[in-house]
Design a protein around this motif. Structure first.
Motif, PDB file in Angstrom:
ATOM      1  N   SER A  19       0.805  -1.515  -0.116  1.00 47.76           N
ATOM      2  CA  SER A  19      -0.158   0.236  -0.191  1.00 47.76           C
ATOM      3  C   SER A  19       1.016   0.638   0.214  1.00 47.76           C
ATOM      4  O   SER A  19       0.665   2.012  -0.552  1.00 47.76           O
ATOM      5  N   ALA A  20       1.919   1.330   0.263  1.00 49.84           N
ATOM      6  CA  ALA A  20       3.059   2.400   0.822  1.00 49.84           C
ATOM      7  C   ALA A  20       3.132   3.180  -0.930  1.00 49.84           C
ATOM      8  O   ALA A  20       3.406   4.093  -1.142  1.00 49.84           O
ATOM      9  N   PHE A  21       3.213   1.914  -2.211  1.00 52.54           N
ATOM     10  CA  PHE A  21       3.318   2.320  -3.577  1.00 52.54           C
ATOM     11  C   PHE A  21       2.347   3.091  -3.864  1.00 52.54           C
ATOM     12  O   PHE A  21       1.753   4.383  -4.485  1.00 52.54           O
ATOM     13  N   VAL A  22       1.031   2.946  -3.075  1.00 56.45           N
ATOM     14  CA  VAL A  22      -0.370   4.008  -3.815  1.00 56.45           C
ATOM     15  C   VAL A  22      -0.102   5.242  -2.515  1.00 56.45           C
ATOM     16  O   VAL A  22      -0.547   6.401  -3.531  1.00 56.45           O
ATOM     17  N   ALA A  23       0.408   5.246  -1.952  1.00 55.54           N
ATOM     18  CA  ALA A  23       0.659   6.431  -0.918  1.00 55.54           C
ATOM     19  C   ALA A  23       1.597   7.316  -1.077  1.00 55.54           C
ATOM     20  O   ALA A  23       1.120   8.659  -1.418  1.00 55.54           O
ATOM     21  N   ILE A  24       2.217   6.939  -1.933  1.00 57.17           N
ATOM     22  CA  ILE A  24       2.915   7.090  -2.643  1.00 57.17           C
ATOM     23  C   ILE A  24       2.786   8.781  -3.199  1.00 57.17           C
ATOM     24  O   ILE A  24       2.948   9.865  -4.290  1.00 57.17           O
ATOM     25  N   SER A  25       1.603   7.412  -4.694  1.00 54.45           N
ATOM     26  CA  SER A  25       1.071   8.260  -5.733  1.00 54.45           C
ATOM     27  C   SER A  25       0.043   9.059  -5.321  1.00 54.45           C
ATOM     28  O   SER A  25       0.360  10.371  -6.005  1.00 54.45           O
ATOM     29  N   ALA A  26      -0.172   9.236  -4.130  1.00 53.69           N
ATOM     30  CA  ALA A  26      -1.330  10.410  -3.527  1.00 53.69           C
ATOM     31  C   ALA A  26      -0.628  11.322  -3.454  1.00 53.69           C
ATOM     32  O   ALA A  26      -0.983  12.582  -3.332  1.00 53.69           O
ATOM     33  N   GLY A  27       0.738  10.750  -2.113  1.00 53.32           N
ATOM     34  CA  GLY A  27       1.388  12.063  -1.890  1.00 53.32           C
ATOM     35  C   GLY A  27       1.987  13.086  -2.758  1.00 53.32           C
ATOM     36  O   GLY A  27       2.391  14.315  -3.080  1.00 53.32           O
ATOM     37  N   LEU A  28       2.302  12.049  -4.315  1.00 53.66           N
ATOM     38  CA  LEU A  28       3.135  13.254  -5.479  1.00 53.66           C
ATOM     39  C   LEU A  28       2.141  14.196  -5.887  1.00 53.66           C
ATOM     40  O   LEU A  28       2.200  15.013  -5.988  1.00 53.66           O
ATOM     41  N   SER A  29       0.103  14.129  -5.258  1.00 55.13           N
ATOM     42  CA  SER A  29      -0.137  15.165  -6.470  1.00 55.13           C
ATOM     43  C   SER A  29       0.075  16.265  -5.072  1.00 55.13           C
ATOM     44  O   SER A  29      -0.342  17.973  -6.003  1.00 55.13           O
ATOM     45  N   TYR A  30       0.620  16.403  -4.560  1.00 54.21           N
ATOM     46  CA  TYR A  30       0.509  17.726  -3.580  1.00 54.21           C
ATOM     47  C   TYR A  30       2.207  18.282  -3.413  1.00 54.21           C
ATOM     48  O   TYR A  30       2.357  19.132  -3.296  1.00 54.21           O
ATOM     49  N   ILE A  31       3.727  17.146  -3.177  1.00 57.44           N
ATOM     50  CA  ILE A  31       5.087  17.469  -2.659  1.00 57.44           C
ATOM     51  C   ILE A  31       5.722  17.034  -3.739  1.00 57.44           C
ATOM     52  O   ILE A  31       5.290  15.712  -4.275  1.00 57.44           O
ATOM     53  N   PRO A  32       6.075  17.923  -4.265  1.00 58.90           N
ATOM     54  CA  PRO A  32       7.218  18.003  -5.202  1.00 58.90           C
ATOM     55  C   PRO A  32       8.235  16.159  -5.068  1.00 58.90           C
ATOM     56  O   PRO A  32       8.356  15.647  -3.760  1.00 58.90           O
ATOM     57  N   PRO A  33       8.317  15.204  -5.822  1.00 59.99           N
ATOM     58  CA  PRO A  33       8.940  13.953  -5.405  1.00 59.99           C
ATOM     59  C   PRO A  33       9.821  13.798  -4.533  1.00 59.99           C
ATOM     60  O   PRO A  33      10.507  13.345  -4.195  1.00 59.99           O
ATOM     61  N   ILE A  34      11.483  14.465  -4.622  1.00 62.79           N
ATOM     62  CA  ILE A  34      12.598  14.277  -4.071  1.00 62.79           C
ATOM     63  C   ILE A  34      12.377  15.315  -2.602  1.00 62.79           C
ATOM     64  O   ILE A  34      12.759  14.091  -2.064  1.00 62.79           O
ATOM     65  N   LEU A  35      11.261  16.018  -2.370  1.00 62.60           N
ATOM     66  CA  LEU A  35      11.214  16.474  -1.063  1.00 62.60           C
ATOM     67  C   LEU A  35      10.606  15.553  -0.248  1.00 62.60           C
ATOM     68  O   LEU A  35      10.709  15.132   0.228  1.00 62.60           O
ATOM     69  N   PHE A  36       9.587  14.886  -1.565  1.00 58.85           N
ATOM     70  CA  PHE A  36       8.962  14.237  -0.633  1.00 58.85           C
ATOM     71  C   PHE A  36       9.494  12.795   0.276  1.00 58.85           C
ATOM     72  O   PHE A  36       9.025  12.304   1.075  1.00 58.85           O
ATOM     73  N   ALA A  37      10.110  12.733  -1.388  1.00 57.44           N
ATOM     74  CA  ALA A  37      11.060  11.229  -0.598  1.00 57.44           C
ATOM     75  C   ALA A  37      12.084  11.181   1.026  1.00 57.44           C
ATOM     76  O   ALA A  37      11.858  11.019   1.867  1.00 57.44           O
ATOM     77  N   ALA A  38      13.058  12.815   0.762  1.00 60.80           N
ATOM     78  CA  ALA A  38      13.628  13.160   1.846  1.00 60.80           C
ATOM     79  C   ALA A  38      12.864  13.798   2.650  1.00 60.80           C
ATOM     80  O   ALA A  38      13.351  12.773   3.916  1.00 60.80           O
ATOM     81  N   LEU A  39      11.418  13.988   2.997  1.00 60.83           N
ATOM     82  CA  LEU A  39      10.971  14.068   4.145  1.00 60.83           C
ATOM     83  C   LEU A  39      10.314  13.122   4.905  1.00 60.83           C
ATOM     84  O   LEU A  39      10.534  12.775   6.203  1.00 60.83           O
ATOM     85  N   ARG A  40       9.712  12.019   4.281  1.00 60.19           N
ATOM     86  CA  ARG A  40       9.337  10.788   4.376  1.00 60.19           C
ATOM     87  C   ARG A  40      10.863  10.090   5.483  1.00 60.19           C
ATOM     88  O   ARG A  40      10.634   9.432   6.460  1.00 60.19           O
ATOM     89  N   TYR A  41      11.912  10.149   5.274  1.00 62.91           N
ATOM     90  CA  TYR A  41      13.233   9.754   5.412  1.00 62.91           C
ATOM     91  C   TYR A  41      13.468  10.305   6.725  1.00 62.91           C
ATOM     92  O   TYR A  41      14.329   9.987   7.418  1.00 62.91           O
ATOM     93  N   ASP A  42      13.001  11.752   6.236  1.00 63.74           N
ATOM     94  CA  ASP A  42      13.459  12.468   8.072  1.00 63.74           C
ATOM     95  C   ASP A  42      12.891  11.552   8.711  1.00 63.74           C
ATOM     96  O   ASP A  42      13.861  11.533  10.179  1.00 63.74           O
ATOM     97  N   ILE A  43      11.758  11.868   8.908  1.00 55.33           N
ATOM     98  CA  ILE A  43      10.796  11.073  10.165  1.00 55.33           C
ATOM     99  C   ILE A  43      11.626   9.758  10.314  1.00 55.33           C
ATOM    100  O   ILE A  43      11.119   9.096  11.634  1.00 55.33           O
ATOM    101  N   ALA A  44      11.442   8.799   9.449  1.00 54.16           N
ATOM    102  CA  ALA A  44      11.474   7.214   9.476  1.00 54.16           C
ATOM    103  C   ALA A  44      13.205   6.976  10.458  1.00 54.16           C
ATOM    104  O   ALA A  44      13.206   6.281  10.651  1.00 54.16           O
ATOM    105  N   GLY A  45      13.528   7.962   9.380  1.00 50.48           N
ATOM    106  CA  GLY A  45      15.242   8.149  10.385  1.00 50.48           C
ATOM    107  C   GLY A  45      15.641   7.647  11.637  1.00 50.48           C
ATOM    108  O   GLY A  45      16.440   8.058  12.831  1.00 50.48           O
TER     109      GLY A  45
END
Length: 308
Positions: A19-45
């Motif tokens: 389901s993470a791939f679906v969440a990626i598609s949903a979030g990409l409608s609002y947040i630029p892709p590389i920034l989106f990925a970076a924010l994900r791993y700020d929190i997860a890290g």
């Protein structure tokens, strides 16, 4: 009881990662892709580092070899993998992305053999790798007259994501720094997030204020950071210890099924025949490449069952 517990955790992990791939598609409608990925791993890290501090004594890498392993993980397993994936997924379906990523275990074996010529692939293993790559071709469906169509380029980027992850997996194993996996993952996540933030700033990704007030964007980021990454990796660590690498690799082939179902329900994405055929070829490639390890695992499971 342990067997049912492992099965339940395996299905939960496949659900989280699929389901993470679906969440990626949903979030990409609002947040630029590389920034989106970076924010994900700020929190997860940060969450993973907190867990590493709690779970293992060796939570801070020491020496050049350990930091080199972390650097390889940060650049390939986190930054390159997610940058290619998030950019590519802007123009392809979540299910197609999940299926292309499922090629990683096959590519890992290919990279391992290339980097260690003494451990060459058998003829059957070579056929498995080729069949997996043919599966990618079936999904991408490149047009020789126009190879730069948006869809083909997007799927090509997702394939690059799978290749980056596979290469990173092989290189981090070869370094063999004896670093606990919790520590390596935590610092790789934080380092990868930093690399992606630098790339995001360098290419001038716009930050839309509306993204931070969108429940869907915030929900997607929270799900990816806490659910798919932090909780998902904790389950992964537990199953890796109990099941081993071969069985846990099978999650790559259950997750796309979850992606397809959730993508259809939430995003109205339809999986076409070519994508299904490509998935079947990639799965066959995996079975051929890993056939010996799978036989060993089956034998181990049978011996456990007979002794209980």
């Amino acid at each position: 009881m342990s067997r049912y517990r492992n099965l339940l955790l395996f299905l939960i992990l496949a659900t989280l990662w699929g389901s993470a791939f679906v969440a990626i598609s949903a979030g990409l409608s609002y947040i630029p892709p590389i920034l989106f990925a970076a924010l994900r791993y700020d929190i997860a890290g940060l969450l993973m580092l907190g867990y590493a501090v709690y779970a293992v004594e060796h939570w801070l890498p020491r020496g050049r070899l350990e930091w080199t392993q972390v650097a390889v993980g940060a650049v390939l397993l986190i930054a390159a993998y997610h940058a290619f994936l998030f950019v590519g997924q802007q123009n392809t379906t979540a299910a197609a992305a999940a299926i292309l990523v499922s090629l990683s275990p096959v590519l890992s074996t290919g990279f391992a053999r290339l980097l260690m010529p003494s451990d060459a692939l058998s003829p059957v293993g070579i056929v498995g790798v080729v069949i997996g790559l043919v599966g990618v071709g079936v999904i991408v469906q490149p047009d020789p007259a126009n190879l730069l169509t948006t869809g083909s380029v997007a799927k090509g980027l997702v394939f690059c994501a799978a290749a980056a992850f596979a290469l990173g997996s092989v290189l981090t194993r070869r370094l063999d720094a004896s670093l606990p996996i919790e520590t390596m993952e935590a610092w790789s996540m934080l380092g990868g997030a930093l690399v992606m933030h630098l790339v995001s700033v360098a290419i001038g990704e716009p930050i839309e204020p509306a993204a931070w007030t969108s429940p869907e964007a915030i929900g997607a980021l929270a799900y990816l950071s806490v659910g798919a990454s932090a909780v998902g990796f904790l389950i992964y660590f537990d199953l890796l210890e109990r099941l081993g690498a071969v069985e846990i690799n099978m999650v790559s082939y259950v997750a796309p099924v979850v992606t397809a179902v959730v993508g259809w329900l939430y995003l109205d994405e339809v999986v076409d025949t070519a994508t299904l055929a490509g998935f079947a070829l990639i799965a066959v490639g995996f079975l051929l490449v890993k056939r010996r390890a799978i036989r060993r695992e089956v034998g181990t499971v049978r011996s456990r069952g007979s002794s209980e």
